[in-house]
Design a protein around this motif. Sequence first.
Motif, mmCIF file in Angstrom:
data_model
loop_
_atom_site.group_PDB
_atom_site.id
_atom_site.type_symbol
_atom_site.label_atom_id
_atom_site.label_comp_id
_atom_site.label_asym_id
_atom_site.label_seq_id
_atom_site.Cartn_x
_atom_site.Cartn_y
_atom_site.Cartn_z
ATOM 1 N N VAL A 1 21.114 127.326 -9.793
ATOM 2 C CA VAL A 1 20.116 128.658 -8.988
ATOM 3 C C VAL A 1 20.354 128.807 -7.627
ATOM 4 C CG1 VAL A 1 18.145 129.501 -8.836
ATOM 5 C CG2 VAL A 1 18.533 127.807 -10.601
ATOM 6 N N LEU A 2 20.629 128.109 -6.951
ATOM 7 C CA LEU A 2 21.047 128.454 -5.621
ATOM 8 C C LEU A 2 22.606 128.856 -4.709
ATOM 9 C CD1 LEU A 2 17.949 125.874 -3.671
ATOM 10 C CD2 LEU A 2 17.907 127.868 -3.979
ATOM 11 N N GLU A 3 22.915 127.814 -6.081
ATOM 12 C CA GLU A 3 24.188 127.840 -5.645
ATOM 13 C C GLU A 3 24.709 129.530 -5.716
ATOM 14 O OE1 GLU A 3 27.865 127.770 -4.075
ATOM 15 O OE2 GLU A 3 26.201 125.886 -4.370
ATOM 16 N N LYS A 4 23.773 130.053 -7.198
ATOM 17 C CA LYS A 4 24.745 131.943 -7.405
ATOM 18 C C LYS A 4 23.264 132.356 -6.309
ATOM 19 C CE LYS A 4 22.681 134.810 -11.534
ATOM 20 N NZ LYS A 4 22.018 135.307 -12.844
ATOM 21 N N VAL A 5 22.608 131.893 -5.824
ATOM 22 C CA VAL A 5 21.908 133.029 -4.924
ATOM 23 C C VAL A 5 22.360 133.189 -3.460
ATOM 24 C CG1 VAL A 5 19.901 133.226 -3.100
ATOM 25 C CG2 VAL A 5 19.570 132.578 -5.524
ATOM 26 N N LYS B 1 10.442 136.149 1.109
ATOM 27 C CA LYS B 1 9.781 136.670 -0.177
ATOM 28 C C LYS B 1 10.884 135.730 -1.398
ATOM 29 C CE LYS B 1 9.327 140.458 -3.257
ATOM 30 N NZ LYS B 1 9.017 142.094 -2.855
ATOM 31 N N GLN B 2 12.253 135.597 -0.766
ATOM 32 C CA GLN B 2 13.217 135.213 -1.148
ATOM 33 C C GLN B 2 13.049 132.993 -1.782
ATOM 34 O OE1 GLN B 2 17.267 137.142 -0.307
ATOM 35 N NE2 GLN B 2 17.312 137.195 -2.373
ATOM 36 N N LEU C 1 12.249 130.889 -4.500
ATOM 37 C CA LEU C 1 13.008 129.324 -5.567
ATOM 38 C C LEU C 1 12.319 128.801 -5.312
ATOM 39 C CD1 LEU C 1 16.386 130.642 -3.143
ATOM 40 C CD2 LEU C 1 15.574 130.630 -6.111
ATOM 41 N N SER C 2 11.465 128.539 -3.469
ATOM 42 C CA SER C 2 10.407 127.601 -3.884
ATOM 43 C C SER C 2 9.404 127.300 -5.411
ATOM 44 C CB SER C 2 9.207 127.978 -3.117
ATOM 45 O OG SER C 2 8.086 126.636 -3.028
ATOM 46 N N LYS C 3 8.623 128.053 -5.846
ATOM 47 C CA LYS C 3 7.795 128.307 -7.500
ATOM 48 C C LYS C 3 9.081 127.784 -7.781
ATOM 49 C CE LYS C 3 4.731 131.128 -9.802
ATOM 50 N NZ LYS C 3 3.954 132.813 -9.460
ATOM 51 N N GLN C 4 10.125 128.596 -9.221
ATOM 52 C CA GLN C 4 10.912 128.754 -9.117
ATOM 53 C C GLN C 4 11.560 126.995 -9.511
ATOM 54 O OE1 GLN C 4 14.815 131.475 -9.486
ATOM 55 N NE2 GLN C 4 14.806 130.023 -11.085
ATOM 56 N N ASP D 1 10.229 121.960 -1.861
ATOM 57 C CA ASP D 1 9.162 122.819 -0.631
ATOM 58 C C ASP D 1 10.409 124.036 0.764
ATOM 59 O OD1 ASP D 1 8.816 122.195 2.655
ATOM 60 O OD2 ASP D 1 6.610 122.525 1.807
ATOM 61 N N VAL D 2 9.678 124.694 0.321
ATOM 62 C CA VAL D 2 10.734 125.739 1.275
ATOM 63 C C VAL D 2 11.302 125.403 2.066
ATOM 64 C CG1 VAL D 2 10.225 128.093 2.872
ATOM 65 C CG2 VAL D 2 9.063 127.897 1.001
ATOM 66 N N ARG D 3 10.691 124.263 3.225
ATOM 67 C CA ARG D 3 11.457 123.825 4.005
ATOM 68 C C ARG D 3 12.859 122.614 3.383
ATOM 69 N NH1 ARG D 3 9.282 123.287 9.260
ATOM 70 N NH2 ARG D 3 11.204 121.474 9.534
ATOM 71 N N LYS D 4 12.765 122.667 2.288
ATOM 72 C CA LYS D 4 14.093 121.765 1.506
ATOM 73 C C LYS D 4 14.480 122.733 1.267
ATOM 74 C CE LYS D 4 15.004 118.780 -2.722
ATOM 75 N NZ LYS D 4 14.334 117.675 -3.523
ATOM 76 N N ILE D 5 14.366 123.889 0.414
ATOM 77 C CA ILE D 5 15.831 125.065 0.232
ATOM 78 C C ILE D 5 16.672 125.814 1.144
ATOM 79 C CG2 ILE D 5 15.477 127.113 -0.430
ATOM 80 C CD1 ILE D 5 12.639 127.033 -2.765
ATOM 81 N N GLN D 6 15.490 125.816 2.430
ATOM 82 C CA GLN D 6 16.053 125.750 3.843
ATOM 83 C C GLN D 6 16.912 125.166 4.052
ATOM 84 O OE1 GLN D 6 12.789 126.693 5.924
ATOM 85 N NE2 GLN D 6 12.684 128.869 6.209
ATOM 86 N N ARG D 7 16.528 123.515 4.396
ATOM 87 C CA ARG D 7 17.690 123.052 4.975
ATOM 88 C C ARG D 7 19.067 122.656 3.330
ATOM 89 N NH1 ARG D 7 18.415 117.434 3.343
ATOM 90 N NH2 ARG D 7 19.552 115.844 5.083
#
Length: 373
Positions: free
Chosen positions: A84-88, A98-99, A103-106, A110-116
Amino acid sequence: MTSSILSWIWSERFWLPENVTWADLEHPPPGVEYPRLGQIVYAIPLAFGVLFLRLLFERLVAKPCAQILHIQADVSRPPQSNAVLEKVYGSRTSPDEKQLAGLSKQLDWDVRKIQRWFRLRRNQDKPSLLKKFSESMWRFTFYLGIFIYAIRYLWVSPWMWNTKECWYNYPFQPLSPGQYNYYLAELAFYWSLMLTQFTDVKRKDFNIMLVHHFATISLITFSYANNMLRMGTLVMCVHDAADIFLEAAKLANYAKCQKLCDTLFIVFSLVFFITRLVIYPFWVVHSVLIESWEIVGPYQSWWLLNGLLLVLQVLHVIWFYLIARIAIKALFKGKVAKDDRSDIESSSEDEADTNCRSTKDPKDSSSNGCSRT
């Protein structure tokens, strides 16, 4: 059909002064040679030879030098596999708040984990320090070599000291081996840069550099075709001078020689100002605009060539504004600061910021201010 198109493209009324034809240039006096467009076509296959030479140079010269300076290829830790993250990431390398929330909800992350994750993924695409060093060392070697060749040739040429000599008896001026070799080498090099523009270290001034390379190749080709070689050699020499110090500053930066990098960048700024904002407009462009008008008179391609020269001047002004900002910071803060201009990969700006602070990377700081200008 093809011959009609070529005759239209290379119309004598457009390219040559009044009462001059291509036939006049094809039949020079005995012992004299004039430029012919077919000669410069060799620059295109030669550009591939330049690319091959660059590969050898980077492997046999630049890489061993980097090892001596303890510059290694960066090995960054890959992020956790996530489709999913690779596609984004394929559409946007730095998602907005907002994105990130979506992604955090999907993913229930955690948002910080996605940012990392995105930081680690951007690091995967960042060119290594070794790649940057090798690229800069190649350009430094070429600019230094071609500038020395140009100065040796131009020093004994009368038009270097009196630019009106560029226009006396124009376009019936003989082609010398020095002019031909200089033109062929420069054109082949710029064609090689155009070919590698999409694979070299991607900088924030990518589009400006593309315009720069296109304008430069066009100027070199057109000036050769209508035998404006004397002025062309001056234009190329003026542009090569500053680039030597630019690439030298990058090399010092990658070797983490901060004081040397700062010094070289300030020298580069001064040389850039003198050559591109003083000598180029008031000596070179003045001669093409004023002296050629007085001695030869304007003709159709005269307007095109002057337009391309002025495009380069606009780029010089833009670049110097960005360069001056870095140089002023270097003078007052004691180090070359982060620059908005180049050598920061546009896909990884926040990581570049971190890298600049942790390594004092002046051309990623100084190489931020140090792309080809």
